[in-house]
Scaffold this active site. Sequence first.
Site, PDB file in Angstrom:
ATOM      1  N   HIS A   1      -1.478  10.491  -0.059  1.00  0.00           N
ATOM      2  CA  HIS A   1      -1.735   9.309  -0.343  1.00  0.00           C
ATOM      3  C   HIS A   1      -2.207   9.054  -2.170  1.00  0.00           C
ATOM      4  O   HIS A   1      -1.577   8.194  -2.840  1.00  0.00           O
ATOM      5  CB  HIS A   1      -3.148   8.668   0.141  1.00  0.00           C
ATOM      6  CG  HIS A   1      -3.279   7.257  -0.204  1.00  0.00           C
ATOM      7  ND1 HIS A   1      -2.710   6.161   0.432  1.00  0.00           N
ATOM      8  CD2 HIS A   1      -4.375   6.847  -0.888  1.00  0.00           C
ATOM      9  CE1 HIS A   1      -3.200   5.037   0.067  1.00  0.00           C
ATOM     10  NE2 HIS A   1      -3.954   5.243  -0.968  1.00  0.00           N
TER      11      HIS A   1
ATOM     12  N   GLU B   1       0.849  -1.193  -0.073  1.00  0.00           N
ATOM     13  CA  GLU B   1      -0.102   0.083   0.137  1.00  0.00           C
ATOM     14  C   GLU B   1       0.779   1.285  -0.077  1.00  0.00           C
ATOM     15  O   GLU B   1       1.819   1.574   0.934  1.00  0.00           O
ATOM     16  CB  GLU B   1      -0.825   0.110   1.211  1.00  0.00           C
ATOM     17  CG  GLU B   1      -1.944   1.115   1.308  1.00  0.00           C
ATOM     18  CD  GLU B   1      -2.861   1.172   2.393  1.00  0.00           C
ATOM     19  OE1 GLU B   1      -3.408   2.273   2.907  1.00  0.00           O
ATOM     20  OE2 GLU B   1      -3.043  -0.105   2.901  1.00  0.00           O
TER      21      GLU B   1
ATOM     22  N   ASP C   1       3.661 -14.519  12.158  1.00  0.00           N
ATOM     23  CA  ASP C   1       2.517 -14.431  11.626  1.00  0.00           C
ATOM     24  C   ASP C   1       1.636 -13.302  11.783  1.00  0.00           C
ATOM     25  O   ASP C   1       0.988 -13.305  12.826  1.00  0.00           O
ATOM     26  CB  ASP C   1       1.893 -15.685  12.561  1.00  0.00           C
ATOM     27  CG  ASP C   1       0.715 -16.346  12.123  1.00  0.00           C
ATOM     28  OD1 ASP C   1      -0.107 -15.663  11.178  1.00  0.00           O
ATOM     29  OD2 ASP C   1       0.078 -17.524  12.694  1.00  0.00           O
TER      30      ASP C   1
ATOM     31  N   LYS D   1      -7.161  -0.343  11.944  1.00  0.00           N
ATOM     32  CA  LYS D   1      -6.597  -0.855  10.647  1.00  0.00           C
ATOM     33  C   LYS D   1      -5.175  -0.226  10.331  1.00  0.00           C
ATOM     34  O   LYS D   1      -4.343  -0.674   9.981  1.00  0.00           O
ATOM     35  CB  LYS D   1      -7.482  -0.801   9.351  1.00  0.00           C
ATOM     36  CG  LYS D   1      -6.879  -1.380   8.083  1.00  0.00           C
ATOM     37  CD  LYS D   1      -6.630  -0.488   7.250  1.00  0.00           C
ATOM     38  CE  LYS D   1      -5.947  -1.073   6.039  1.00  0.00           C
ATOM     39  NZ  LYS D   1      -5.222  -0.190   4.968  1.00  0.00           N
TER      40      LYS D   1
END
Length: 743
Positions: free
Chosen positions: A378, A72, A280, A264
């Site tokens: 972004h 991202e 993990d 998030k």
Amino acid sequence: MTVSERIDVLTERRWLDTATAARLKRGAALLPAERADRMIENVIGVFGLPLAVAPNFLINGRDYVVPMVVEEASVVAAVSASAKLARASGGFNVDVGESLLVGQVLVTGVPDADAAMSVIEREAEELIALANSLQPNLVARGGGARGMDIFRARFPTGGATEEPRDDNAIILHLLVDTRDAMGANTVNTMCEGIAARVEELTSGTVVMKILSNLADRSLVSASTTLPVSALAERGRTGESVRDAIVLAGHFADSDAHRAATHNKGIMNGIDAVAIATGNDWRAIEAGAHAFAARTGAYRSLTTWTVDSDGNLAGRLELPLKVGVVGASIQANPAVAVSLELAGTTASAELAGLMAAVGLAQNFAALRALVTTGIQEGHMRLHARSVAASADTPPEHFEAVVDRLVQSGEIKVRKAAELLSAVSAGGKSAARESGRAPEVHGRAAGKVIMMGEHAAVFGRQAVALPLVSAVTASVRECGDRTTLEFLDDDQPLAQPPAGLGELADLVMGRLGLAGRHFQVRVQSSVPRASGLGSSAAVAVAVIRAFNHVFALGLSDEAVNDLAYACEKLAHGNPSGIDNTVATYGEAVLYCKESAQPIRTLELREFPPIVIASSGVQSSTKQQVAAVAGRHAAMPARYNAIFDEMDRISAEGAAALVRQDYGTLGILMNLCHGLLNAIGVSTPVLERMVDIARENGAVGAKLTGAGGGGCIVALCPGTAEQVALALRDAGYGVIRHVTRTVAPG
């Protein structure tokens, strides 16, 4: 910076050692498909993601460069900028308390739950000892089961149908210190190992025995304080930005929809470090979100407040049980690079690093949200990804990105449309300037299978081509001659020594002296490694000039001029490099024979692996050194060269008839003789040993020696040998498993 320049800076500042840096540049630090096939099932390839670094981190008074794997756009830039801002006010403080993993054992069918729990409490030490007996190595490292908690199971009531339930079920939590491993398999083994004894003690039935990914006995916190004066942005005061961030934090803590996006963003940073370090990330995500909902409502993982001095204070707390050792971590060579970059050797230190990254990422997102909005920065970074998806070439990349941002339509279709417009403009300018279009000359590299150095003294040698190893383009220009050399697609700041002299020699011999050109060379084989790079460069450049100016040079004329270039570069070359570079065929070569070149008609290309030591070597110096030793003891050296001559003749015949067993033996003999004349090194010997130990029937240095490369003959074992050499830190340049005719 280019990728290569970034690696150089990390090496100069000692975040990477030189060997790791070389592996990164060669791509040898990546996960090979054959290794991936041993990690999971039904592998068909390796899926790549960008490996980046976030600088500027100061954590508990120590500097860190953080490895991040993420696709991202803006994540790495945002976290780096936040770390730089926090650094000015002391950086981040992290606290890692106990680090225990929870293993759950669910027991049902217990006649008396209270009595069973009392028995478990009384016999807890016995069960802990039993669990530890199953993992003696962990105990020897200072880890092991530390304690045990017992609970009554609580099952939901109600429902339209009768559901299986057990009001007397109990849950046992085994608390395990797994040291520097994530420890899932260890905890599962312990839980399964004590299950039978638990059933005996409780008269119940163990129906589940598995670790929990809610690692709430491994809590990590990170905090930072940012001066209000550093928060001012675009006309907004620091106080207004501070207060808006605090308000945004309160919103996330009270609204589940906002909290999901808020958290998030935190995990954008933490997951990227987890993936880079082989941990993990799914377990980490599950534990983090479960922890966020521990009060019965899903809430923010961070808190933002105003401290007593009016500054912005942030704190993140979450469960993080990670590892720096273990099979899954050691299986991926890229993980070793990431851990080297991070400089972390303990799991607690890595957990603290992740927490600091998560807090930095959260601040960056909140600051953008309450000031410019999330899209401004972004979208420009996203535009770069879109331009790359449209296969925008480097020379037009920034122009296409600029126009994408200006258009406000960040789409691949739009990028392709803009690329066409930019390219058309460039071609028009080229036509107006009268520049000739670029054309290319190609040349093969070479790998000598046997006969090195003996060929300088008139004996035979066997060589195979590495087709299309080097390309060159030439374009006439106005005021001066410029040279550009790309090594594995990365331009060198300075062209290799001798490239200018080579170009001058070629232009002089071709009657082009006094004119000016742009000469661009691209090579897929390393320089000074014994693979014929200099000869291939000479042939490619000669052919580029030949094509541009329609000189009509024959292959023989190209070869003669390339040999002159080789003499300029190496003093007294054998001539084999330029011959293979020109003709691109397998040959038995002897420069003093009436027929110097004998083409070998191969039905298939032999299964070989070529690996680089990473040590450059001067062919000119090696040839001169051998010549000096030959002059001191001519009879003994001539006997060795005569034996090499016989080996080459036998090897050529074995190569043609595909007798790889014989060919391998002859290669090994040739290597022994090369070692005897003093051109091998300890590194090359180690590489040869690794190849032979992993299934090569023959392995030897190739080229002038003193560094450079080895070649290994590997019928049926090429992938195994390549993997072993990569794992040992050497670069595998080419390996052939499917055998097809060269050329």
